[in-house]
Write a protein that holds these residues in place. Structure first.
Motif, PDB file in Angstrom:
ATOM      1  N   THR A   3      -2.298  39.472  19.369  1.00 27.30           N
ATOM      2  CA  THR A   3      -2.713  38.826  18.123  1.00 27.30           C
ATOM      3  C   THR A   3      -2.745  37.324  18.403  1.00 27.30           C
ATOM      4  OG1 THR A   3      -0.463  38.489  17.326  1.00 27.30           O
ATOM      5  CG2 THR A   3      -1.530  40.582  16.726  1.00 27.30           C
ATOM      6  N   HIS A   4      -3.334  36.568  17.503  1.00 31.06           N
ATOM      7  CA  HIS A   4      -3.369  35.111  17.647  1.00 31.06           C
ATOM      8  C   HIS A   4      -1.943  34.562  17.713  1.00 31.06           C
ATOM      9  CE1 HIS A   4      -4.984  31.049  17.299  1.00 31.06           C
ATOM     10  NE2 HIS A   4      -4.019  30.812  16.417  1.00 31.06           N
ATOM     11  N   SER A   5      -1.077  35.029  16.838  1.00 35.97           N
ATOM     12  CA  SER A   5       0.291  34.483  16.807  1.00 35.97           C
ATOM     13  C   SER A   5       1.104  34.881  18.034  1.00 35.97           C
ATOM     14  CB  SER A   5       1.011  34.852  15.514  1.00 35.97           C
ATOM     15  OG  SER A   5       1.074  36.236  15.360  1.00 35.97           O
ATOM     16  N   GLN A   6       0.893  36.082  18.569  1.00 35.85           N
ATOM     17  CA  GLN A   6       1.586  36.478  19.809  1.00 35.85           C
ATOM     18  C   GLN A   6       1.154  35.561  20.953  1.00 35.85           C
ATOM     19  OE1 GLN A   6       0.234  40.569  19.872  1.00 35.85           O
ATOM     20  NE2 GLN A   6       2.291  41.353  19.460  1.00 35.85           N
ATOM     21  N   ALA A   7      -0.142  35.303  21.034  1.00 32.52           N
ATOM     22  CA  ALA A   7      -0.672  34.455  22.110  1.00 32.52           C
ATOM     23  C   ALA A   7      -0.167  33.021  21.979  1.00 32.52           C
ATOM     24  CB  ALA A   7      -2.200  34.478  22.096  1.00 32.52           C
ATOM     25  N   THR A  36      -7.212  35.701  18.948  1.00 33.11           N
ATOM     26  CA  THR A  36      -7.187  37.074  18.439  1.00 33.11           C
ATOM     27  C   THR A  36      -7.864  38.011  19.443  1.00 33.11           C
ATOM     28  OG1 THR A  36      -7.229  36.284  16.164  1.00 33.11           O
ATOM     29  CG2 THR A  36      -7.918  38.571  16.529  1.00 33.11           C
ATOM     30  N   ASN A  37      -7.176  39.097  19.782  1.00 35.92           N
ATOM     31  CA  ASN A  37      -7.674  40.110  20.735  1.00 35.92           C
ATOM     32  C   ASN A  37      -7.818  39.601  22.164  1.00 35.92           C
ATOM     33  OD1 ASN A  37      -7.686  42.048  18.792  1.00 35.92           O
ATOM     34  ND2 ASN A  37      -9.873  41.928  18.373  1.00 35.92           N
ATOM     35  N   ILE A  38      -7.098  38.542  22.516  1.00 38.33           N
ATOM     36  CA  ILE A  38      -7.147  38.068  23.910  1.00 38.33           C
ATOM     37  C   ILE A  38      -6.332  39.025  24.773  1.00 38.33           C
ATOM     38  CG2 ILE A  38      -5.116  36.534  23.839  1.00 38.33           C
ATOM     39  CD1 ILE A  38      -7.234  34.527  25.310  1.00 38.33           C
ATOM     40  N   ARG A  39      -6.738  39.181  26.011  1.00 37.11           N
ATOM     41  CA  ARG A  39      -6.002  40.040  26.938  1.00 37.11           C
ATOM     42  C   ARG A  39      -4.694  39.354  27.338  1.00 37.11           C
ATOM     43  NH1 ARG A  39      -8.351  39.672  31.453  1.00 37.11           N
ATOM     44  NH2 ARG A  39      -7.639  41.585  32.405  1.00 37.11           N
ATOM     45  N   GLU A  40      -3.660  40.144  27.461  1.00 37.09           N
ATOM     46  CA  GLU A  40      -2.360  39.626  27.882  1.00 37.09           C
ATOM     47  C   GLU A  40      -2.475  38.950  29.252  1.00 37.09           C
ATOM     48  OE1 GLU A  40       2.227  41.043  27.285  1.00 37.09           O
ATOM     49  OE2 GLU A  40       0.580  42.343  26.671  1.00 37.09           O
ATOM     50  N   GLU A  41      -3.317  39.528  30.127  1.00 38.33           N
ATOM     51  CA  GLU A  41      -3.515  38.987  31.474  1.00 38.33           C
ATOM     52  C   GLU A  41      -4.135  37.585  31.436  1.00 38.33           C
ATOM     53  OE1 GLU A  41      -3.955  43.509  31.680  1.00 38.33           O
ATOM     54  OE2 GLU A  41      -4.596  41.910  30.329  1.00 38.33           O
ATOM     55  N   THR A  42      -4.975  37.344  30.444  1.00 41.99           N
ATOM     56  CA  THR A  42      -5.616  36.033  30.313  1.00 41.99           C
ATOM     57  C   THR A  42      -4.585  34.973  29.943  1.00 41.99           C
ATOM     58  OG1 THR A  42      -7.705  37.088  29.712  1.00 41.99           O
ATOM     59  CG2 THR A  42      -7.460  34.764  29.120  1.00 41.99           C
ATOM     60  N   VAL A  57      -2.171  20.970  30.444  1.00 36.49           N
ATOM     61  CA  VAL A  57      -3.188  22.010  30.280  1.00 36.49           C
ATOM     62  C   VAL A  57      -3.431  22.187  28.785  1.00 36.49           C
ATOM     63  CG1 VAL A  57      -3.685  24.460  30.603  1.00 36.49           C
ATOM     64  CG2 VAL A  57      -2.576  23.181  32.436  1.00 36.49           C
ATOM     65  N   THR A  58      -4.684  21.962  28.370  1.00 39.56           N
ATOM     66  CA  THR A  58      -5.052  22.100  26.961  1.00 39.56           C
ATOM     67  C   THR A  58      -6.239  23.039  26.839  1.00 39.56           C
ATOM     68  OG1 THR A  58      -4.324  19.831  26.527  1.00 39.56           O
ATOM     69  CG2 THR A  58      -5.732  20.865  24.862  1.00 39.56           C
ATOM     70  N   ILE A  59      -6.083  24.073  26.024  1.00 37.96           N
ATOM     71  CA  ILE A  59      -7.148  25.054  25.794  1.00 37.96           C
ATOM     72  C   ILE A  59      -8.039  24.568  24.651  1.00 37.96           C
ATOM     73  CG2 ILE A  59      -7.653  27.419  25.072  1.00 37.96           C
ATOM     74  CD1 ILE A  59      -4.899  28.171  26.366  1.00 37.96           C
ATOM     75  N   THR A  60      -9.354  24.621  24.876  1.00 31.94           N
ATOM     76  CA  THR A  60     -10.301  24.192  23.849  1.00 31.94           C
ATOM     77  C   THR A  60     -11.181  25.337  23.359  1.00 31.94           C
ATOM     78  OG1 THR A  60     -11.923  23.544  25.529  1.00 31.94           O
ATOM     79  CG2 THR A  60     -10.393  21.838  24.762  1.00 31.94           C
ATOM     80  N   GLY A  61     -11.081  26.511  23.999  1.00 29.99           N
ATOM     81  CA  GLY A  61     -11.887  27.653  23.590  1.00 29.99           C
ATOM     82  C   GLY A  61     -11.200  28.947  23.941  1.00 29.99           C
ATOM     83  N   GLY A  62     -11.250  29.896  23.007  1.00 25.43           N
ATOM     84  CA  GLY A  62     -10.614  31.194  23.209  1.00 25.43           C
ATOM     85  C   GLY A  62     -11.580  32.329  22.928  1.00 25.43           C
ATOM     86  N   THR A  63     -11.191  33.215  22.010  1.00 28.41           N
ATOM     87  CA  THR A  63     -11.983  34.419  21.730  1.00 28.41           C
ATOM     88  C   THR A  63     -12.929  34.272  20.539  1.00 28.41           C
ATOM     89  OG1 THR A  63     -10.221  35.326  20.335  1.00 28.41           O
ATOM     90  CG2 THR A  63     -10.200  35.948  22.674  1.00 28.41           C
TER      91      THR A  63
END
Length: 128
Positions: A3-7, A36-42, A57-63
């Motif tokens: 989920t988004h919050s888990q990630a 949301t719905n991102i793979r745990e491996e990612t 490290v800053t993420i600017t794009g996800g799912t």
């Protein structure tokens, strides 16, 4: 899949930041940054990158919607976009093997098989 919050809990614990041009996390809005719905491996791959690089490290794009489609896509949880920064740029270009361009952009491959593409204003990374 997470989920988004888990990630975000995992990313926060690893001191990885994320931003959204729209200041939101709605997967169905292209200006949001969603996990949301991102793979745990990612997510694990992003954490490994942060530890190995020992840099910001800053993420600017996800799912979220709005990225290119395909099996190994953002939507399917395989890709993250990272903000370009000196430390990260140096780590990727010095550690990984330069491979053929992807879509006209310089690409690098890690021993793990992950692909890092310099798309100009960000790194587009596929975690396999």
């Amino acid at each position: 899949k997470l989920t988004h919050s888990q990630a975000t809990a995992k990313l926060s614990a690893a001191s990885i930041k994320w931003t959204s041009s729209g200041g939101c996390s709605d997967r169905n809005r292209p200006t949001c940054t969603s996990f949301t719905n991102i793979r745990e491996e990612t997510i694990a791959g992003a954490i490994t990158l942060k530890k190995a690089c020992n840099c910001a490290v800053t993420i600017t794009g996800g799912t979220e919607t709005g990225h290119a489609s395909g099996t190994y896509s953002h939507w399917n949880g395989y890709k993250l976009d990272f903000k370009k920064a000196d430390g990260l740029n140096r780590y990727i270009t010095k550690t990984f093997t330069r491979i053929a361009d992807r879509g006209g952009y310089p690409a690098y491959k890690a021993k793990s098989g992950n692909i890092y593409v310099n798309e100009g204003n960000h790194w587009d990374v596929t975690f396999y």
